[in-house]
Design a protein around this motif. Structure first.
Motif, PDB file in Angstrom:
ATOM      1  N   LEU A   1       0.850  -1.193   0.000  1.00 25.90           N
ATOM      2  CA  LEU A   1       0.000   0.000   0.000  1.00 25.90           C
ATOM      3  C   LEU A   1       0.886   1.243   0.000  1.00 25.90           C
ATOM      4  N   ASN A   2       1.040   1.846  -1.163  1.00 26.68           N
ATOM      5  CA  ASN A   2       1.860   3.053  -1.282  1.00 26.68           C
ATOM      6  C   ASN A   2       1.048   4.280  -0.895  1.00 26.68           C
ATOM      7  N   GLU A   3       1.651   5.157  -0.116  1.00 28.28           N
ATOM      8  CA  GLU A   3       0.974   6.397   0.249  1.00 28.28           C
ATOM      9  C   GLU A   3       0.716   7.227  -1.005  1.00 28.28           C
ATOM     10  N   HIS A   4      -0.492   7.809  -1.083  1.00 30.23           N
ATOM     11  CA  HIS A   4      -0.806   8.687  -2.206  1.00 30.23           C
ATOM     12  C   HIS A   4       0.138   9.894  -2.189  1.00 30.23           C
ATOM     13  N   GLN A   5       0.537  10.318  -3.362  1.00 28.72           N
ATOM     14  CA  GLN A   5       1.428  11.464  -3.500  1.00 28.72           C
ATOM     15  C   GLN A   5       0.636  12.719  -3.845  1.00 28.72           C
ATOM     16  N   ARG A   6       0.868  13.770  -3.073  1.00 28.81           N
ATOM     17  CA  ARG A   6       0.195  15.045  -3.364  1.00 28.81           C
ATOM     18  C   ARG A   6       1.028  15.845  -4.352  1.00 28.81           C
ATOM     19  N   VAL A   7       0.355  16.461  -5.342  1.00 29.73           N
ATOM     20  CA  VAL A   7       1.011  17.328  -6.315  1.00 29.73           C
ATOM     21  C   VAL A   7       0.356  18.700  -6.256  1.00 29.73           C
ATOM     22  N   PRO A   8       1.050  19.766  -6.654  1.00 28.29           N
ATOM     23  CA  PRO A   8       0.441  21.098  -6.630  1.00 28.29           C
ATOM     24  C   PRO A   8      -0.813  21.147  -7.501  1.00 28.29           C
ATOM     25  N   PHE A   9      -1.867  21.784  -6.993  1.00 29.12           N
ATOM     26  CA  PHE A   9      -3.126  21.874  -7.727  1.00 29.12           C
ATOM     27  C   PHE A   9      -2.990  22.816  -8.923  1.00 29.12           C
ATOM     28  N   ASP A  10      -3.511  22.371 -10.061  1.00 32.30           N
ATOM     29  CA  ASP A  10      -3.569  23.169 -11.286  1.00 32.30           C
ATOM     30  C   ASP A  10      -2.192  23.649 -11.744  1.00 32.30           C
ATOM     31  N   GLN A  11      -1.183  22.798 -11.560  1.00 33.15           N
ATOM     32  CA  GLN A  11       0.167  23.078 -12.042  1.00 33.15           C
ATOM     33  C   GLN A  11       0.768  21.801 -12.627  1.00 33.15           C
ATOM     34  N   LEU A  12       1.645  21.982 -13.570  1.00 33.79           N
ATOM     35  CA  LEU A  12       2.405  20.853 -14.087  1.00 33.79           C
ATOM     36  C   LEU A  12       3.294  20.319 -12.975  1.00 33.79           C
ATOM     37  N   ALA A  13       3.309  19.010 -12.787  1.00 35.67           N
ATOM     38  CA  ALA A  13       4.105  18.389 -11.729  1.00 35.67           C
ATOM     39  C   ALA A  13       4.757  17.121 -12.267  1.00 35.67           C
ATOM     40  N   PHE A  14       5.844  16.689 -11.633  1.00 35.05           N
ATOM     41  CA  PHE A  14       6.477  15.446 -12.044  1.00 35.05           C
ATOM     42  C   PHE A  14       6.782  14.585 -10.831  1.00 35.05           C
ATOM     43  N   TYR A  15       6.917  13.291 -11.093  1.00 30.01           N
ATOM     44  CA  TYR A  15       7.176  12.311 -10.039  1.00 30.01           C
ATOM     45  C   TYR A  15       8.192  11.304 -10.547  1.00 30.01           C
ATOM     46  N   GLU A  16       9.122  10.923  -9.685  1.00 30.38           N
ATOM     47  CA  GLU A  16      10.052   9.844  -9.985  1.00 30.38           C
ATOM     48  C   GLU A  16      10.078   8.910  -8.788  1.00 30.38           C
ATOM     49  N   SER A  17       9.820   7.642  -9.018  1.00 30.62           N
ATOM     50  CA  SER A  17       9.767   6.676  -7.929  1.00 30.62           C
ATOM     51  C   SER A  17      11.168   6.272  -7.489  1.00 30.62           C
ATOM     52  N   GLU A  18      11.222   5.564  -6.374  1.00 36.10           N
ATOM     53  CA  GLU A  18      12.448   4.892  -5.974  1.00 36.10           C
ATOM     54  C   GLU A  18      12.698   3.730  -6.943  1.00 36.10           C
ATOM     55  N   ASN A  19      13.823   3.069  -6.774  1.00 38.54           N
ATOM     56  CA  ASN A  19      14.097   1.862  -7.539  1.00 38.54           C
ATOM     57  C   ASN A  19      13.092   0.798  -7.088  1.00 38.54           C
ATOM     58  N   LEU A  20      12.116   0.492  -7.949  1.00 35.20           N
ATOM     59  CA  LEU A  20      11.042  -0.426  -7.569  1.00 35.20           C
ATOM     60  C   LEU A  20      11.562  -1.839  -7.311  1.00 35.20           C
ATOM     61  N   LEU A  21      12.577  -2.274  -8.044  1.00 31.62           N
ATOM     62  CA  LEU A  21      13.126  -3.610  -7.834  1.00 31.62           C
ATOM     63  C   LEU A  21      13.753  -3.721  -6.443  1.00 31.62           C
ATOM     64  N   GLU A  22      14.454  -2.684  -6.050  1.00 34.65           N
ATOM     65  CA  GLU A  22      15.080  -2.677  -4.727  1.00 34.65           C
ATOM     66  C   GLU A  22      14.033  -2.575  -3.629  1.00 34.65           C
ATOM     67  N   LYS A  23      13.058  -1.675  -3.823  1.00 29.04           N
ATOM     68  CA  LYS A  23      12.020  -1.461  -2.816  1.00 29.04           C
ATOM     69  C   LYS A  23      11.194  -2.733  -2.602  1.00 29.04           C
ATOM     70  N   LEU A  24      10.782  -3.368  -3.684  1.00 25.11           N
ATOM     71  CA  LEU A  24       9.991  -4.594  -3.568  1.00 25.11           C
ATOM     72  C   LEU A  24      10.849  -5.735  -3.017  1.00 25.11           C
ATOM     73  N   GLY A  25      12.135  -5.750  -3.379  1.00 25.95           N
ATOM     74  CA  GLY A  25      13.030  -6.779  -2.872  1.00 25.95           C
ATOM     75  C   GLY A  25      13.157  -6.732  -1.359  1.00 25.95           C
ATOM     76  N   GLN A  26      13.135  -5.507  -0.794  1.00 28.35           N
ATOM     77  CA  GLN A  26      13.195  -5.350   0.659  1.00 28.35           C
ATOM     78  C   GLN A  26      11.964  -5.936   1.339  1.00 28.35           C
ATOM     79  N   MET A  27      10.870  -6.086   0.579  1.00 28.90           N
ATOM     80  CA  MET A  27       9.639  -6.664   1.119  1.00 28.90           C
ATOM     81  C   MET A  27       9.533  -8.147   0.807  1.00 28.90           C
TER      82      MET A  27
END
Length: 417
Positions: free
Chosen positions: A359-385
């Motif tokens: 269950l990943n926490e929802h990410q808040r982005v600025p309202f009515d503005q262009l925004a970008f997101y970059e995740s962590e290394n998903l292979l590493e993150k899932l591997g830790q689980m």
């Protein structure tokens, strides 16, 4: 006496002839040269994507820009500074032609200066839109959407050399005092360091470790998503059937707007009760021996009636879902939601409570503005689980809620083998 008059007459006549030639030939040439060479400052705006972004203008003025603040106009020789947890966006635009020249994502611990940004003053000019940046330290990702009305040239200086970009694509540049790492995700670029020059094409990278030292082309990151910038409309994307909770209520409208400065997919709905829609792409990539896998997303939430992602945390205006098989052959899902309005509380959870883990926490982005997101290394993150992905089956873009408008500019799944 008559000889003098004749010579004077000839002199006057020749002077008039040369003056006429000058007016007919040199004045148009001079005017054309002026029309070709005349440039004006380009509009470069900065907005905070996360945290607090520092702006230092050329006159010494310092400004703190917070996520959600209106965009700030950056002057020539002005700098953008971010701390470790801050990110920013720089948008270089030719305001007269209504075109976006470059979208520059500024990551944490970065200092980048705008050395120059100019566009031709007159439409008849054949000169290019030009942007010059000085990346003192840190990382930037440059997206060049392509401008059909005029070519573009972007130069980025680093402590070890310079990068020249002249075509549509995506380019990552990471600079330190000891080396600069340059990667072409899409497109091509030319590197210059000392007296050496190197051209990089898509999925190639290079290292500049000192002036005159170029190591490359090397194997680079690659994007597993095809047409993630929607330059080809919805080619390679499968529209999923819309779901509307209440009969006779409007469904979700999905359109590709190519009239925007860069192509964008718009999910729009005005109605009562739940509705959702999705775009799915089959990936089919084995990632068993991959080192890294990251999600990159550029979005704009222009309207959202529900707070956060609704009472179950499942109605986000933007959701990215990755379906994959683990090394045991079990089907798994990784999902990330994004929202722009509302506050987390008992009736608006920060995760999708009805979704399978993780269950990943929802990410808040600025309202009515262009925004970008970059995740962590998903292979590493899932591997830790204790989850080891083996096969990425598909990636899906979902828009969900009651009334909302979400815009997706590009989606990428960046893999390193």
């Amino acid at each position: 006496m008559n000889g003098r008059r004749q010579r004077l007459a000839w002199a006057i006549m020749l002077a008039g002839l040369f003056a006429c030639i000058g007016l007919v030939v040199f004045v148009p040439l001079g005017l054309n040269a002026y029309l070709q060479r005349a440039m004006r400052a380009m509009e470069v705006e900065v907005q905070a994507n996360q945290g607090t972004v520092g702006i230092v203008q050329n006159d010494g003025e310092s400004v703190a820009l917070f996520a959600g603040d209106p965009a700030f106009s950056l002057a020539t020789d002005g700098s953008v500074l971010t701390n470790a947890t801050d990110t920013a966006l720089m948008l270089a635009q030719n305001a007269a032609e209504g075109s976006l020249i470059a979208r520059i994502q500024v990551y944490g611990s970065t200092q980048v200066q705008l050395d120059d940004a100019r566009s031709p003053r007159f439409e008849t000019s054949s000169r290019k839109n030009a942007v010059t940046l000085d990346l003192r330290a840190g990382r930037i990702l440059i997206s060049v959407p392509g401008d059909p009305t005029r070519p573009v040239t972007i130069q980025v200086r680093t402590p070890q050399g310079s990068v020249l970009i002249e075509e549509q694509g995506q380019y990552s540049i990471n600079a330190t005092n000891s080396e600069s790492q340059v990667t072409v995700l899409e497109g091509s670029m030319v590197l210059e360091s000392g007296d050496k020059e190197l051209k990089l094409n898509g999925a190639q990278r290079a290292i500049m470790s000192a002036p005159g030292t170029l190591d490359g082309p090397l194997t680079a990151e690659r994007n597993l998503v095809v047409n993630g910038g929607f330059d080809e409309g919805l080619e390679m994307w499968l529209p999923l059937s819309p779901n509307t909770e209440i009969v006779d209520q409007p469904s979700v409208e999905v359109v590709v707007d190519s009239s925007d400065p860069e192509p964008v997919v718009i999910f729009k709905r005005l109605g009562i009760g739940h509705a959702d829609v999705g775009l799915r792409q089959v990936v089919g990539q084995d990632v068993t021996d991959f080192k890294s896998l990251k999600l990159l997303l550029s979005m704009h939430v222009a309207e959202q009636s529900l707070g956060v992602c609704g009472q179950q945390g499942s109605e986000c205006p933007v959701i990215v879902r990755i379906e994959y098989d683990d090394v045991n052959g079990s089907a798994q899902i990784w999902q990330q939601g994004f929202y722009a309005s509302g506050e987390v509380g008992p009736d608006t959870p920060d995760v999708c409570v009805a979704c399978p883990p993780p269950l990943n926490e929802h990410q808040r982005v600025p309202f009515d503005q262009l925004a970008f997101y970059e995740s962590e290394n998903l292979l590493e993150k899932l591997g830790q689980m204790g989850i080891l992905p083996a096969q990425i089956k598909s990636i899906t873009l979902i828009a969900s809620g009651h009334s909302f408008e979400s815009r997706i500019y590009d989606l990428a799944l960046i893999a390193v083998e």
